[in-house]
Motif scaffolding. Sequence first.
Motif, PDB file in Angstrom:
ATOM      1  N   ALA A  82      19.864 -61.941 -26.389  1.00 36.52           N
ATOM      2  CA  ALA A  82      20.525 -61.244 -25.279  1.00 36.52           C
ATOM      3  C   ALA A  82      19.502 -60.826 -24.225  1.00 36.52           C
ATOM      4  O   ALA A  82      19.717 -61.004 -23.019  1.00 36.52           O
ATOM      5  N   LEU A  83      18.365 -60.303 -24.684  1.00 39.59           N
ATOM      6  CA  LEU A  83      17.318 -59.878 -23.748  1.00 39.59           C
ATOM      7  C   LEU A  83      16.771 -61.068 -22.967  1.00 39.59           C
ATOM      8  O   LEU A  83      16.537 -60.983 -21.757  1.00 39.59           O
ATOM      9  N   ALA A  84      16.566 -62.167 -23.661  1.00 35.18           N
ATOM     10  CA  ALA A  84      16.042 -63.370 -23.002  1.00 35.18           C
ATOM     11  C   ALA A  84      17.012 -63.858 -21.935  1.00 35.18           C
ATOM     12  O   ALA A  84      16.612 -64.190 -20.813  1.00 35.18           O
ATOM     13  N   LYS A  85      18.294 -63.887 -22.288  1.00 38.57           N
ATOM     14  CA  LYS A  85      19.293 -64.381 -21.328  1.00 38.57           C
ATOM     15  C   LYS A  85      19.415 -63.457 -20.121  1.00 38.57           C
ATOM     16  O   LYS A  85      19.664 -63.898 -19.017  1.00 38.57           O
ATOM     17  N   LYS A  86      19.192 -62.173 -20.354  1.00 39.33           N
ATOM     18  CA  LYS A  86      19.330 -61.206 -19.267  1.00 39.33           C
ATOM     19  C   LYS A  86      18.072 -61.153 -18.375  1.00 39.33           C
ATOM     20  O   LYS A  86      18.155 -61.142 -17.158  1.00 39.33           O
ATOM     21  N   THR A 188      13.597 -50.925 -31.282  1.00 37.15           N
ATOM     22  CA  THR A 188      12.954 -51.635 -30.187  1.00 37.15           C
ATOM     23  C   THR A 188      11.784 -50.762 -29.752  1.00 37.15           C
ATOM     24  O   THR A 188      11.978 -49.598 -29.393  1.00 37.15           O
ATOM     25  N   VAL A 189      10.585 -51.308 -29.827  1.00 35.69           N
ATOM     26  CA  VAL A 189       9.386 -50.499 -29.611  1.00 35.69           C
ATOM     27  C   VAL A 189       8.609 -50.992 -28.390  1.00 35.69           C
ATOM     28  O   VAL A 189       8.339 -52.187 -28.255  1.00 35.69           O
ATOM     29  N   LEU A 190       8.272 -50.059 -27.516  1.00 38.73           N
ATOM     30  CA  LEU A 190       7.501 -50.413 -26.327  1.00 38.73           C
ATOM     31  C   LEU A 190       6.015 -50.448 -26.668  1.00 38.73           C
ATOM     32  O   LEU A 190       5.430 -49.437 -27.039  1.00 38.73           O
ATOM     33  N   GLU A 203      19.104 -49.393 -20.707  1.00 43.00           N
ATOM     34  CA  GLU A 203      20.460 -49.416 -20.182  1.00 43.00           C
ATOM     35  C   GLU A 203      21.194 -50.664 -20.670  1.00 43.00           C
ATOM     36  O   GLU A 203      22.339 -50.613 -21.096  1.00 43.00           O
ATOM     37  N   PHE A 204      20.474 -51.775 -20.644  1.00 42.05           N
ATOM     38  CA  PHE A 204      21.087 -53.025 -21.073  1.00 42.05           C
ATOM     39  C   PHE A 204      21.383 -53.016 -22.579  1.00 42.05           C
ATOM     40  O   PHE A 204      22.454 -53.423 -23.015  1.00 42.05           O
ATOM     41  N   LEU A 205      20.434 -52.521 -23.358  1.00 41.08           N
ATOM     42  CA  LEU A 205      20.612 -52.527 -24.820  1.00 41.08           C
ATOM     43  C   LEU A 205      21.565 -51.432 -25.289  1.00 41.08           C
ATOM     44  O   LEU A 205      22.123 -51.512 -26.377  1.00 41.08           O
ATOM     45  N   GLY A 206      21.695 -50.393 -24.478  1.00 34.10           N
ATOM     46  CA  GLY A 206      22.503 -49.258 -24.880  1.00 34.10           C
ATOM     47  C   GLY A 206      21.852 -48.464 -25.997  1.00 34.10           C
ATOM     48  O   GLY A 206      22.533 -47.839 -26.803  1.00 34.10           O
TER      49      GLY A 206
END
Length: 315
Positions: A82-86, A188-190, A203-206
């Motif tokens: 999903a992240l890749a597509k976005k 999900t880790v920055l 925001e995208f991942l919620g």
Amino acid sequence: MTNIFAYSKDTIKKAAQIIKDGGLVSFPTETVYGLGANVYNAKAVANIFATKGRPTFNPLISHICELNTFYELSEVDTRAEALAKKFWPGPLTMVVKRKDLSPSLDLVCAGLKTMSVRMPNHPVALELIKESGVPIAAPSANRSQSISPTTARHVFESLGEKVDMIIDGGSCKVGVESTIIDLTTKDTVLLRAGGLAKETIEEFLGEEIIISQGNPNTPTSPGQMLKHYAPRIPLRINITPQEKREDEFYIGFGNMECNLNLSKTEDLTEAAANLFAYMHLAEEQTKYPAIAMAPIPMKGLGLAINDRIKRASYR
Ligand code: TXA
Ligand code: MG
């Protein structure tokens, strides 16, 4: 400045040939200029570290030009997809579990079972990767410890003729490195703030992104250091042929008897290229319960080699 080339179809053809032949090409991305090599050519990847004067082997980002390659290289779950597509192409790098375990990829991944992948949002970068036919490993195209280059001239001022070719694609629009997130756990880790805002991803991942306790670029305590590769069986380093025990698989350097030789001719770039693949071979063999490694000189890439083997030998 004979190695700076303006963009043209012909420039891309020449650059791709250099990549295929194991050379180094600096190319523009939307973040910063990269210093690129074929991810599958460990000698070329080792040359990236030598050229940058980088004292450690950090894993490098594999740059791709189409989504299919992401699936070939790594385990892509629904979140990563999903992240890749976005956000791709764009300034987002994802650390994911490695699927392609070929030894030729070991140096790019610094021996880890994870890897980082990104699709840059720059037509020159995408065209170069496509024409080369392989993913391209690329840190920023500057000497270690200096600021990242955002023009072809910056690259030239930092690395000069040590790069086979610099493709001039103008100034980088984003100007800071990509945002790196680790997707290898449920969280999900920055790992590095960068060109894509943390809030935008959240925001995208919620869901909230956790800020990593350690910054891999500026570790302040050993516990914060980038996770490193260590073989499953004990490894002793700085062991001369005389000191080596009977029960040890011996990784040599220079003219000596050993099970595997990092470089018979004491070529440190060759040794670096072989390092992680040989450590994996050493831990996979079943004849010896331990590994010993010959002394590696502390100069040039020897600093990076010694850094990594010291960590790999730590118990
Ligand atoms: O914008 C960018 O990301 C630029 C352009 C050229 O694409 N590249 C770049 O690469 O900044 P580099 O090598 O300077 O930064 C990559 C960072 C390394 O510091 C490393 O710590 C981290 O990514 N990294 C790479 N693979 C990793 C992995 N498997 N696990 C954790 N961190 C990783
Ligand atoms: Mg950098």
